[in-house]
Design a protein around this motif. Sequence first.
Motif, PDB file in Angstrom:
ATOM      1  N   LYS A   1     -40.852  30.751  25.325  1.00 51.98           N
ATOM      2  CA  LYS A   1     -40.339  32.119  25.299  1.00 51.98           C
ATOM      3  C   LYS A   1     -39.001  32.190  24.567  1.00 51.98           C
ATOM      4  O   LYS A   1     -38.787  33.058  23.708  1.00 51.98           O
ATOM      5  CB  LYS A   1     -40.185  32.634  26.733  1.00 51.98           C
ATOM      6  N   GLU A   2     -38.094  31.262  24.884  1.00 56.17           N
ATOM      7  CA  GLU A   2     -36.762  31.303  24.292  1.00 56.17           C
ATOM      8  C   GLU A   2     -36.753  30.864  22.826  1.00 56.17           C
ATOM      9  O   GLU A   2     -35.957  31.362  22.030  1.00 56.17           O
ATOM     10  CB  GLU A   2     -35.795  30.440  25.108  1.00 56.17           C
ATOM     11  N   ILE A   3     -37.604  29.945  22.482  1.00 54.35           N
ATOM     12  CA  ILE A   3     -37.687  29.503  21.079  1.00 54.35           C
ATOM     13  C   ILE A   3     -38.090  30.670  20.185  1.00 54.35           C
ATOM     14  O   ILE A   3     -37.532  30.864  19.094  1.00 54.35           O
ATOM     15  CB  ILE A   3     -38.664  28.316  20.954  1.00 54.35           C
ATOM     16  N   VAL A   4     -39.032  31.465  20.643  1.00 56.69           N
ATOM     17  CA  VAL A   4     -39.442  32.647  19.871  1.00 56.69           C
ATOM     18  C   VAL A   4     -38.334  33.690  19.865  1.00 56.69           C
ATOM     19  O   VAL A   4     -37.980  34.249  18.819  1.00 56.69           O
ATOM     20  CB  VAL A   4     -40.743  33.244  20.460  1.00 56.69           C
ATOM     21  N   LYS A   5     -37.766  33.958  21.032  1.00 51.47           N
ATOM     22  CA  LYS A   5     -36.758  35.011  21.156  1.00 51.47           C
ATOM     23  C   LYS A   5     -35.514  34.708  20.334  1.00 51.47           C
ATOM     24  O   LYS A   5     -34.942  35.592  19.685  1.00 51.47           O
ATOM     25  CB  LYS A   5     -36.382  35.197  22.631  1.00 51.47           C
ATOM     26  N   GLN A   6     -35.084  33.445  20.359  1.00 52.00           N
ATOM     27  CA  GLN A   6     -33.848  33.073  19.682  1.00 52.00           C
ATOM     28  C   GLN A   6     -34.054  32.598  18.240  1.00 52.00           C
ATOM     29  O   GLN A   6     -33.080  32.378  17.523  1.00 52.00           O
ATOM     30  CB  GLN A   6     -33.128  31.980  20.476  1.00 52.00           C
ATOM     31  N   ALA A   7     -35.304  32.414  17.867  1.00 53.45           N
ATOM     32  CA  ALA A   7     -35.615  31.890  16.528  1.00 53.45           C
ATOM     33  C   ALA A   7     -34.887  30.575  16.274  1.00 53.45           C
ATOM     34  O   ALA A   7     -34.384  30.327  15.177  1.00 53.45           O
ATOM     35  CB  ALA A   7     -35.269  32.919  15.446  1.00 53.45           C
ATOM     36  N   ARG A   8     -34.805  29.780  17.320  1.00 57.49           N
ATOM     37  CA  ARG A   8     -34.264  28.423  17.208  1.00 57.49           C
ATOM     38  C   ARG A   8     -35.369  27.433  17.539  1.00 57.49           C
ATOM     39  O   ARG A   8     -36.262  27.735  18.329  1.00 57.49           O
ATOM     40  CB  ARG A   8     -33.077  28.213  18.158  1.00 57.49           C
ATOM     41  N   LYS A   9     -35.290  26.265  16.932  1.00 58.83           N
ATOM     42  CA  LYS A   9     -36.379  25.309  17.104  1.00 58.83           C
ATOM     43  C   LYS A   9     -35.810  23.913  17.360  1.00 58.83           C
ATOM     44  O   LYS A   9     -35.807  23.045  16.479  1.00 58.83           O
ATOM     45  CB  LYS A   9     -37.250  25.307  15.844  1.00 58.83           C
ATOM     46  N   PRO A  10     -35.319  23.658  18.584  1.00 54.97           N
ATOM     47  CA  PRO A  10     -34.824  22.312  18.878  1.00 54.97           C
ATOM     48  C   PRO A  10     -35.961  21.296  18.862  1.00 54.97           C
ATOM     49  O   PRO A  10     -37.120  21.632  19.134  1.00 54.97           O
ATOM     50  CB  PRO A  10     -34.239  22.452  20.289  1.00 54.97           C
ATOM     51  N   LEU A  11     -35.617  20.056  18.526  1.00 52.86           N
ATOM     52  CA  LEU A  11     -36.588  18.980  18.678  1.00 52.86           C
ATOM     53  C   LEU A  11     -36.954  18.858  20.147  1.00 52.86           C
ATOM     54  O   LEU A  11     -36.087  18.930  21.023  1.00 52.86           O
ATOM     55  CB  LEU A  11     -35.992  17.648  18.210  1.00 52.86           C
ATOM     56  N   LEU A  12     -38.231  18.659  20.426  1.00 51.96           N
ATOM     57  CA  LEU A  12     -38.696  18.547  21.810  1.00 51.96           C
ATOM     58  C   LEU A  12     -39.337  17.191  22.042  1.00 51.96           C
ATOM     59  O   LEU A  12     -40.179  16.745  21.266  1.00 51.96           O
ATOM     60  CB  LEU A  12     -39.703  19.653  22.122  1.00 51.96           C
ATOM     61  N   PHE A  13     -38.912  16.549  23.134  1.00 54.19           N
ATOM     62  CA  PHE A  13     -39.464  15.267  23.566  1.00 54.19           C
ATOM     63  C   PHE A  13     -40.092  15.461  24.944  1.00 54.19           C
ATOM     64  O   PHE A  13     -39.472  16.043  25.838  1.00 54.19           O
ATOM     65  CB  PHE A  13     -38.369  14.208  23.703  1.00 54.19           C
ATOM     66  N   VAL A  14     -41.281  14.962  25.132  1.00 56.21           N
ATOM     67  CA  VAL A  14     -41.882  14.902  26.464  1.00 56.21           C
ATOM     68  C   VAL A  14     -41.330  13.683  27.181  1.00 56.21           C
ATOM     69  O   VAL A  14     -41.325  12.577  26.633  1.00 56.21           O
ATOM     70  CB  VAL A  14     -43.419  14.829  26.384  1.00 56.21           C
ATOM     71  N   GLN A  15     -40.855  13.893  28.396  1.00 55.80           N
ATOM     72  CA  GLN A  15     -40.327  12.784  29.188  1.00 55.80           C
ATOM     73  C   GLN A  15     -41.451  12.137  29.987  1.00 55.80           C
ATOM     74  O   GLN A  15     -42.162  12.804  30.743  1.00 55.80           O
ATOM     75  CB  GLN A  15     -39.236  13.256  30.147  1.00 55.80           C
ATOM     76  N   LEU A  16     -41.599  10.817  29.814  1.00 51.24           N
ATOM     77  CA  LEU A  16     -42.570  10.049  30.584  1.00 51.24           C
ATOM     78  C   LEU A  16     -41.903   9.376  31.772  1.00 51.24           C
ATOM     79  O   LEU A  16     -40.747   8.955  31.687  1.00 51.24           O
ATOM     80  CB  LEU A  16     -43.211   8.962  29.707  1.00 51.24           C
TER      81      LEU A  16
END
Length: 233
Positions: A122-137
């Motif tokens: 939701k926030e990535i679309v709203k803010q038009a920002r695209k942080p790198l995303l890592f899934v935590q294992l």
Amino acid sequence: MNDTDASNVTGSLPTGLATVEREIVTACRDAGRDRASVTLMAVSKTFGAAEISPVIAAGQRVFGENRVQEAKAKWPELMSAHPGLALHLIGPLQSNKAKEAVALFDAIHSVDRPSICEALAKEIVKQARKPLLFVQLNTGEEPQKAGIAPVDADDFIARCHQTYGLEISGLMCIPPVDEAPAPHFALTAKIAARNGLKLLSMGMSADFPIAIQFGATHVRVGSAIFGHRPPLV
């Protein structure tokens, strides 16, 4: 980079940072990797601007924080004074902090449940920002730790893409403190490879050279750079 080159590069760095840099250079050489393939993240949680500023002045540009509120209190001013810094969230993220996290951080290493995926999307679309995303294992499947169990990782990564429209760039792991880290790093690398993920956030002050041997692209080093952390109040 040979040892002489490494000495030239680290000669003017603060002692902790210089030592870590030499160890990264050595680990990369031993693994047959380019030094540029490993991003050093200086973990500055609990340290203030007075301790962080000399590390920035020495040329360090990527920093890691554990808490959104702590980072929000100190980093906007530092980032304004020092353009070109990158800030990574490496601690747990609550859904109600997703707005602030997307606004402040260039990467988030703790994607680990559907509610976080929904809030981030939701926030990535709203803010038009695209942080790198890592899934935590949670490679050790420790009940007190956050993270996705290895057996559930493939399905969760697929859901990130298909259900929430999130672009996952890599995986993050924190091995159990009482176990050898190598098997955990190897497992994380294996899961990343079969899911087409190129980034691996693994390795801290005590084990980052081992993590580099297993393909780490981001190492999270705090105490080896900044020294012992001040006691929490």
